[in-house]
Each structure stands twice: as C-alpha cells, then as structure tokens.
Design a protein around this motif. Sequence first.
Motif, mmCIF file in Angstrom:
data_model
loop_
_atom_site.group_PDB
_atom_site.id
_atom_site.type_symbol
_atom_site.label_atom_id
_atom_site.label_comp_id
_atom_site.label_asym_id
_atom_site.label_seq_id
_atom_site.Cartn_x
_atom_site.Cartn_y
_atom_site.Cartn_z
ATOM 1 N N THR A 167 0.880 -1.269 0.142
ATOM 2 C CA THR A 167 0.092 -0.081 -0.012
ATOM 3 C C THR A 167 0.730 1.224 0.070
ATOM 4 N N SER A 168 2.338 1.077 -0.143
ATOM 5 C CA SER A 168 3.233 2.320 0.022
ATOM 6 C C SER A 168 4.218 2.209 -1.391
ATOM 7 N N ASN A 532 -3.206 3.484 -2.454
ATOM 8 C CA ASN A 532 -1.610 3.863 -2.507
ATOM 9 C C ASN A 532 -1.136 5.246 -3.029
#
Length: 541
Positions: A167-168, A532
């Motif tokens: 998610t990053s 993200n």
Amino acid sequence: MKNRILNKLFLVPLTVLIVVGCEPLDLAPENQFTDSNYWTSIENASTVLNTAYSQMQNSNYFFYNEGLSDNAYNGRGDVAGVASIAAGIYDPSLARFKDEWNNRYAGIKTCNILLQNIDRIPTGNAETIERFKAEARFLRAFQHFQLTTWFGDVPLLDHDPSLEEATSIARTSHSQVIEFVLSELNDVIEILPTNSQYASQDRGRVTSGAALALKARVLLYEERWDEVIEATEQLMNGQYGDYGLFNSYSGIFLPQNEYNSEDILSIQYVPQDRMWGEFFDMAPLSVGARLNALAPTQELVDSYLMLNGYKINDQDSGYDEQNPYVNRDPRLTATVVYHLYDWENEDGTSSTIYIKPGTSPGEATDEYVPGSSASPTGYYTRKYFDPQHLSSLQSGLNLMLIRYADILLMYAEAKNELGQMDSGVWDSTIGALRQRAGFTDALALNFDISLNQAQLRDVIRNERRSEFAMEGLRIFDIRRWKIAEDVLNGWSHGAQYGIESQDNGYIRANLRTFDPGKHYLWPIPRDERLINSNLTQNPGW
C-alpha cells in the motif's frame, strides 16, 4: 490427448496460503491447508504453478484487444473496455484498467509465493524444483512486461510484499522493469527444457524457446535491433527448440494441428475442463453465433494485398471495387468472413454466407442491418473458429501468444531497421510466409531491389498485419511504431453496401479518437491510487 495435469488450470484460492505465520506447528489445523503444512509435496507446488499459468492471459483479452486497434470494432457492449478505449472516452476509473492491473499483479503474487516457498518441500526432486522456479520466473517476467507495455512505470515486485509495502510502494521506471524482465529471461532460457525435451504429457509448459521468443519481443518493443537479430537467429537456427512454419496457414488454427511446429507459447485449454467461448459473439449468426460483438473493419480488409503483390490502391493491382474479395491474399479468406463467403461446415459440407442487405435467399440472419444483432461492419471472423466446438461455440482450442511466424517478422523488421534487408533475408522471412499463405506470383514472392528502407518498412508492417490479424497483436504494433494517432483517429468503416450519406458507400462503423499526448500510456487505475498515494499518474490524466 491434451495434458490433463497442466491444463487443469483452475484458480486455486490462494487465501489458503495467506495465513498467519506465527501459529505453532502443533496448532495447525489438520483438515485444511495452512502456511505450515502446504509446502510438503511437488504436487501442491504444481497446483500453485498451474494457477500462475491460468493467470497469464485470458481469451477475452486475446480476442477483444483487436478492438483496441484499427483491425476490429467492438460494436455491442463495452467488452473488456475496448469500445471506450477505442473511442477515446475513458478515464482512470474504467474497469479494464483496474482488471488488467489486478489480474496481472495477482499472477505475479502467485509466482512470488511459489518462488519463496518451494524450497521448503522436504522431498522434492531438485531438478523439478529448479524447473518449476524457472517457469514461475518466466510467468512473472511476462506479467511485468505486459504491465509496463500498457502503463509505463509500474511497481516491480520480485518478492511477495507485506501489506504495508503493497500500500506504499512506488512505481519503478519502465527501463528498470524491462531490464528485470530481460535478466529473468536470460537466466531461465538456460534452465528450461526445449520443446522437444518435454514429455508429451507436459506439452504446453514454458520452454527455453518460449523464453527466448519473449525476450525477442521485449527487445523488439525497445527497438534494440542488434539484440533482436541475435535472439531470433538463435531460434531460426534451432538452438533452443525445433520450430518452423506449419505447412498450412488456415491449418495453424485448427484443433487437429495443436502443438504444431509454429506454436511457441500458447494459452492452454482443455475441452469441457477449461474452455473459451468468444466466437459465440464473433462468428456468423447462421453458423451458431447469438450476435456480433467484435467485427473486422474495412480498413483491415483493405490492407490485404492482391495475389500479384500489389496493394489494392495501386494502378497495376487489378483490384475491382465491385468484386473486392477476388485475387486477394489467401490469408484474408482464412481470417475474415465477407459477403458470399464459402463457409466450410463441421461435416465437410459448405454454405454461403449472405451479408449484403437484400441478398439472402432464406432467413437473413447474417445480413447487415443497422442496430441489429448482425455484424456492424458487414464482416465476421473465421480464424480460430473451432469445427469441434461444443454448444454455444465453446472451444478447448489453445490460443497462441507467440508463433514462429512472429520470429521471422521480428527478424525481418530488425534487419531492415539496420539497413540489412536483402534477398536472403526476404526469402527466409516474408517470401517464406507469402509462399506458405498461397502466393505464387513472382512479383509477390521475390525481393524488389528497387524498394528503399522506408518502403520496405511499410511492406514489413503490412505483412505483420495480414499475418496476425485477429490475434491481438496489432494494438501493440501501432503503439510501438507510434502511428496510433494516424490510424485510430476518425471513422472506422465497414463494407461498401451503398449506405447513403456515408463514405463512398462504405459503412461508418465507429468514430475513434486517439490523443498522442496521453493515450500511448494507460492511466494508473483510480482505485489503486486511492489505496496507495505513492502511485503517481501518467501524463495527461
């Protein structure tokens, strides 16, 4: 008989593998798979690998990607988003972008799970494990290549990321993704068996030849011409498998000739177990289709040469606009169904397909009628029609992603771009393809020394279009050649049925828009960027 092991490519729920890893071994449930007890056998690893194969590509994309190009028109619905994309009326929320992104990263995840766990098998055969790993690395490279071709910079995942990382993670540059893909392919080429080394029950698995062919395609898209020549020559010389042109162009796509000498990489299907059914919405209605949702365009039909090798608009071609399908490249008849087409039925009989309005002696099911279930262009598709189909035209016929003809045309294109096209290269590539197709006229078969590099480029590009029409490759070609703005702006047409107020009587099928400032790369899916925030967006979106 097809391999019943490899081809049972049902999607195994991978949630059985995504479990909490801190459970003590003695608490692992005995009646279900967990991370602690799954990786105990080659059979279990094979199930995961087969899942990765099933995620490689689907028949929907294979066929309907033609509708993204000037070869075909998706005139009913918006199948796989191609109608919206072709018309230029889309944004990052289009479901096709999210599906393409999610499906390909799901395939990458499956490969990474296998690669990170297969060595835990306590009794596995070392040679089999190494081959499985090489197959998974190929499939992972394939997925990354597809992603970067559509989206440009994409996250490169060479391991299964944690939730926080997923998610990053930021996008990796296109050039870095390409180098990763090529590095992986270079490694597995030397590990994978050739097509002749696999046992018959393993037909359809990735081979060293398939890895080399994919490498050649990656290099082609990057215009690394010297390296394209090196890779294709290795395949043409038989160093990485036994490949060659099949003796019949139309026969390549028939079920009795599966796994023929031209097949390098295919999506695998098995009758009744795993099938596809796109021809239910592509074939003439009179042979069992329900409607037409994907129709070849007049632009595709016009691209086929005359038997004497001339384009139809050449003054010496002999083309008759009132009798347009006579003395044409035989690949036209093997690919496209036109008015008065002689359709060969499954029982060996034939029937005439009537498409021009007002000509059918019986029920006018195939005739062009605006807004009807019939073809919106006046053309249907023949290539890949399976005479052994089941109900609703369901087929278990494999779909080829890379075939040997592509190797020859990659080689010819690279040779010409380096100014090295000569009669020897011509005879072994374009000349050989045309001879196989059924050309006999010397003007079509022999190398024309009067043509300059730009003219030869046009010949080679048109040869690719004729050879691979309705096989899903055209959209990638026009994008890499940067001609999409030339061929995807304005009307796509259908047959000349005397339609009033339209272009010289040719059907105006679909108005298209392609903005070169933004459409050469698909937008990063909106939902992915909501999850993200480190995912940047492509220009213009």
